[in-house]
Design an enzyme around this catalytic site. Structure first.
Site, short mmCIF file in Angstrom:
data_model
loop_
_atom_site.label_atom_id
_atom_site.label_comp_id
_atom_site.label_asym_id
_atom_site.label_seq_id
_atom_site.Cartn_x
_atom_site.Cartn_y
_atom_site.Cartn_z
N LYS A 81 -6.68 -1.61 69.01
CA LYS A 81 -5.34 -1.29 68.53
C LYS A 81 -5.29 -0.36 67.34
O LYS A 81 -4.23 0.16 67.01
CB LYS A 81 -4.52 -2.55 68.31
CG LYS A 81 -4.91 -3.44 67.17
CD LYS A 81 -3.95 -4.62 67.15
CE LYS A 81 -4.30 -5.66 66.13
NZ LYS A 81 -3.39 -6.80 66.18
N THR B 77 -15.24 -7.63 62.17
CA THR B 77 -16.68 -7.33 62.12
C THR B 77 -17.00 -6.34 61.00
O THR B 77 -17.95 -6.51 60.24
CB THR B 77 -17.16 -6.73 63.46
OG1 THR B 77 -16.84 -7.66 64.51
CG2 THR B 77 -18.64 -6.44 63.45
N ALA C 234 -17.66 -7.83 57.61
CA ALA C 234 -18.62 -8.93 57.44
C ALA C 234 -19.61 -8.54 56.36
O ALA C 234 -20.12 -7.42 56.33
CB ALA C 234 -19.31 -9.23 58.75
N GLY D 134 -23.94 -11.79 56.70
CA GLY D 134 -24.93 -11.42 57.71
C GLY D 134 -24.88 -12.28 58.95
O GLY D 134 -23.87 -12.92 59.26
N GLU E 36 -26.90 -19.06 52.68
CA GLU E 36 -25.47 -19.34 52.49
C GLU E 36 -25.22 -20.83 52.58
O GLU E 36 -26.12 -21.60 52.97
CB GLU E 36 -24.64 -18.57 53.54
CG GLU E 36 -24.64 -17.07 53.30
CD GLU E 36 -23.86 -16.29 54.34
OE1 GLU E 36 -23.01 -16.88 55.02
OE2 GLU E 36 -24.12 -15.09 54.47
N ASP F 96 -3.61 -11.89 68.53
CA ASP F 96 -3.01 -11.42 69.80
C ASP F 96 -3.70 -12.02 71.02
O ASP F 96 -3.04 -12.33 72.02
CB ASP F 96 -3.11 -9.88 69.92
CG ASP F 96 -2.45 -9.14 68.77
OD1 ASP F 96 -1.86 -9.79 67.90
OD2 ASP F 96 -2.54 -7.90 68.75
N HIS G 233 -12.08 -19.31 53.22
CA HIS G 233 -13.27 -18.91 52.47
C HIS G 233 -13.00 -19.19 51.00
O HIS G 233 -11.94 -18.82 50.48
CB HIS G 233 -13.57 -17.43 52.69
CG HIS G 233 -14.96 -17.04 52.28
ND1 HIS G 233 -15.37 -17.07 50.97
CD2 HIS G 233 -16.03 -16.65 53.01
CE1 HIS G 233 -16.66 -16.69 50.92
NE2 HIS G 233 -17.07 -16.45 52.14
N ARG H 276 -18.36 -24.90 53.33
CA ARG H 276 -17.14 -24.21 52.89
C ARG H 276 -15.91 -25.09 52.76
O ARG H 276 -15.09 -24.89 51.87
CB ARG H 276 -16.80 -23.12 53.88
CG ARG H 276 -17.40 -21.87 53.48
CD ARG H 276 -16.99 -20.78 54.38
NE ARG H 276 -18.08 -19.82 54.29
CZ ARG H 276 -18.23 -18.79 55.07
NH1 ARG H 276 -17.36 -18.58 56.03
NH2 ARG H 276 -19.22 -17.97 54.89
N HIS I 48 -9.77 -17.39 56.51
CA HIS I 48 -10.92 -16.52 56.80
C HIS I 48 -11.30 -16.51 58.26
O HIS I 48 -11.58 -15.46 58.82
CB HIS I 48 -12.09 -17.04 55.95
CG HIS I 48 -13.36 -16.26 56.08
ND1 HIS I 48 -13.44 -14.93 55.71
CD2 HIS I 48 -14.60 -16.60 56.52
CE1 HIS I 48 -14.69 -14.50 55.90
NE2 HIS I 48 -15.40 -15.49 56.42
N ARG J 90 -17.05 -24.04 60.86
CA ARG J 90 -18.14 -23.11 61.21
C ARG J 90 -19.17 -23.02 60.10
O ARG J 90 -18.82 -22.85 58.92
CB ARG J 90 -17.54 -21.73 61.45
CG ARG J 90 -18.57 -20.66 61.70
CD ARG J 90 -17.89 -19.33 61.90
NE ARG J 90 -17.25 -18.89 60.69
CZ ARG J 90 -17.68 -17.91 59.92
NH1 ARG J 90 -18.78 -17.24 60.24
NH2 ARG J 90 -17.04 -17.56 58.84
N LEU K 199 -21.12 -14.09 63.98
CA LEU K 199 -21.68 -12.85 64.54
C LEU K 199 -22.75 -13.20 65.57
O LEU K 199 -22.90 -12.55 66.60
CB LEU K 199 -22.25 -11.98 63.41
CG LEU K 199 -21.22 -11.46 62.39
CD1 LEU K 199 -21.90 -10.77 61.22
CD2 LEU K 199 -20.23 -10.50 63.06
#
Ligand code: FAD
Ligand code: SIN
Length: 539
Positions: free
Chosen positions: A39, A47, A50, A53, A124, A226, A247, A293, A354, A389, A395
């Site tokens: 779009k 992406t 990001a 990693g 992380e 969407d 986040h 998180r 996030h 997550r 990714l």
């Protein structure tokens, strides 16, 4: 907007040009003609922003078992273990393919082997080992660069930039009997406003997440949900939308729009401090600032409410300036533009929406309940993330599921549908004065979701949000059928649908689990362990 009789026919129609859509397109290209409809410009996607990693097991100190365990722990009882195992184990070969396609990850000198280099691994929250492959702090930008360059070289791939997919075309919508099957999509060419038909026997939703449903988000403007909205309208099940990940560390600055300060900064030793400069995470979790998180975001929220401050601080000033500037060049430079030297100054941060852990229900091959329709990447709910997550697993999920979806679609190939699909219908009224209504509704939904359906929820807030969203939906529907639609109105319709789905899922879950925290039922309920919240539109 005008209706056009133009029909584009392809073997594969991919909606979205983030990591999931591009990786799928590259896999499908040797087997047929591929259209990528996107779009905005081709790189514009979640992406592209990001930072941290891609999580994958590549070191001898690590193991699949540990990565699986960390993912399950973060997911708070709702992950599908078989899916987690498949995605974790298939990570390394997909990473190798990314590198073959031209992706350049950061490397470091191998200790005690002068001249030898190996992949540099970041850390992380929630990861028990260093396992995050990264390109400094601009991993996503490098992924988009590499994948778009590879896609440009494939003659079978055609990119349609500034084309907004509006709705899926299905046999059910055409009133045909038998199992529902996707036949393509109606797409608006933004330059002309014409709505064109894209027909294909395989359609792939790779439209990403929905951060823009909330007032404050790390996501760019494309993230309006969407794909979830289109799939729901087409009759696919949507699950677990209550699990929106906030986040913990978005830069707090009046001029910064959605700038993330990567969790990798905490992975390298940064600590969270109160407005007054005191560390506070030790009171909340043994992993302190590197706790999962959901815990960090709630602790910050509670700290901000306690002190009445509008942010907390992230402090990495104790690390050498040269290290900070080399490891986080983008964060360093961007903060400097806002007058903050992060080698000397603490960084003001706030939590922001996030990541969407739920989405269109799929299996690990990206198959939805609608024949010929796949969903991959953030738009999908495969069961990998459960109720929360693990950082940098998205990714990874995108490349593994894109690969599997392409393989599956190839094995199921059918001849292109030979049906007459009617052109798009829309209202014909035109009244630019009314455009203020669209922008007002945008603001209202995003603020409502932030205030009532944010990090901490209550029954009453959810009920209030539900009532209000239904009224707003009615207004939008009326507007939608009367007026010539614009990209803003179409995206408004998406955020309203997705907001409704988030609220309804949140109301269905009578417990707190992972990212869904409700003050009126603050504990997990074992009866709801392993239970997804599922929504499906009746035909
Ligand atoms: P996206 O990359 O969002 O791509 C979606 C595509 O669909 C875009 O091209 C968009 O324009 C297009 N699109 C959407 N709607 C339509 C429509 N109606 N018609 C046509 N096109 C449409 N995850 C990690 O694993 N590691 C990280 O370090 C990390 N850091 C992050 C940092 C930030 C600031 C953000 C926002 C997210 C981060 N994430 C990270 C999450 C991760 O980036 C996303 O989950 C992932 O990139 C999603 O990829 P995708 O291909 O599914 O969707
Ligand atoms: C980050 O860099 O903090 C984002 C990582 C992620 O969302 O997975």
């Amino acid at each position: 907007m005008t209706t056009s009789n133009r029909i584009h026919r392809f073997d594969y129609l991919v909606l979205g040009s983030g990591i999931a859509g591009l990786f799928f397109a590259l896999k499908a290209a040797p087997h047929g003609r591929v259209a990528i409809v996107t779009k905005k410009t081709s790189a514009e996607s979640n992406t592209n922003y990001a930072q941290g990693g891609i999580a994958s097991v590549t070191s001898k100190e690590d193991s699949f078992e540990l990565h699986v365990r960390d993912t399950l722990t973060a997911g708070a009882g709702l992950c599908r273990e078989a899916v987690v195992r498949a995605i974790v184990q298939e990570g390394p070969p997909r990473i190798a393919e990314l590198i073959e396609l031209g992706m350049k990850f950061s490397e470091r000198e191998v200790p005690a082997a002068a001249g030898c280099r190996e992949l540099d691994l970041g850390k992380e929250g929630g990861h028990s080992k260093r396992r995050i492959l990264h390109a400094k702090d601009v991993t996503g930008r490098e992924i988009e660069r590499a994948l778009l360059a590879a896609a440009e070289q494939r003659v079978c791939i055609e990119m349609f930039e500034n084309h907004l997919a509006i709705d899926l075309v299905t046999t059910q919508k055409l009133g045909l009997t038998g199992p529902n099957r996707c036949l393509g999509a109606y797409v608006m060419a933004k330059a002309t406003g014409a709505v064109e038909l894209f027909a294909a026997s395989t359609v792939v939703l790779a439209t990403g997440g929905c951060g823009k449903v909330y007032l404050y988000t790390t996501n760019p403007d494309i993230a309006t949900g969407d794909g979830v909205a289109m799939a729901y309208r087409a009759g696919a099940s949507v699950a677990n939308m209550e699990f929106i990940q906030f986040h913990p560390t978005c830069l707090y600055h009046p001029k910064a729009k959605s700038f993330l300060v990567s969790e990798a900064v905490r992975g390298e030793g940064a600590v969270l401090r109160t407005y007054e400069g005191k560390e506070f995470m030790d009171a909340h979790h043994p992993l302190k600032s590197l706790a999962p998180r959901d815990i960090v975001a709630r602790a910050i929220d509670s700290e901000m409410k306690r002190s009445g401050s509008d942010h907390v601080y992230l402090d990495i000033t104790h690390k050498p300036a040269r290290f900070i500037m080399n490891r986080f060049p983008n964060i360093y430079r961007t903060c400097l533009e806002y007058g903050l030297d992060i080698t000397k100054d603490m960084i003001p941060v706030v939590p922001a929406a996030h990541y969407q852990c739920g989405g269109v229900v799929t299996n690990v091959d990206g198959e939805t309940e609608i024949g010929g329709l796949y969903a991959i990447g953030e738009v999908a709910c495969t069961g990998l993330h459960g109720a929360n997550r693990l950082a940098s697993n998205s990714l990874l999920e995108a490349i593994v599921c894109a690969h599997r979806a392409a393989r599956h679609a190839l094995s199921q190939r059918q001849p292109p549908p030979q049906l007459t699909i009617p052109p798009w219908q829309s209202g014909d009224a035109h009244n630019p004065d009314e455009l203020v209504v669209v922008s007002h509704l945008w603001d209202e939904i995003r603020r409502l979701m932030w205030d009532y359906v944010g990090i901490v929820r209550t029954h009453k807030r959810l009920q209030r949000a539900h009532k209000r969203i239904l009224n707003l939906q009615a207004e939008i529907q009326e507007y939608y059928w009367d007026f010539i639609v614009t990209a803003d109105l179409l995206e408004l319709r998406s955020i309203a649908t997705v907001a409704e789905l988030i609220v309804r899922c949140a109301m269905m879950r009578p417990e707190s689990r992972g990212l869904h925290y409700n003050l009126d039922c603050p504990e997990p309920d074992s009866a709801w362990a392993q239970r997804d919240t599922l929504l499906r539109k009746e035909p």
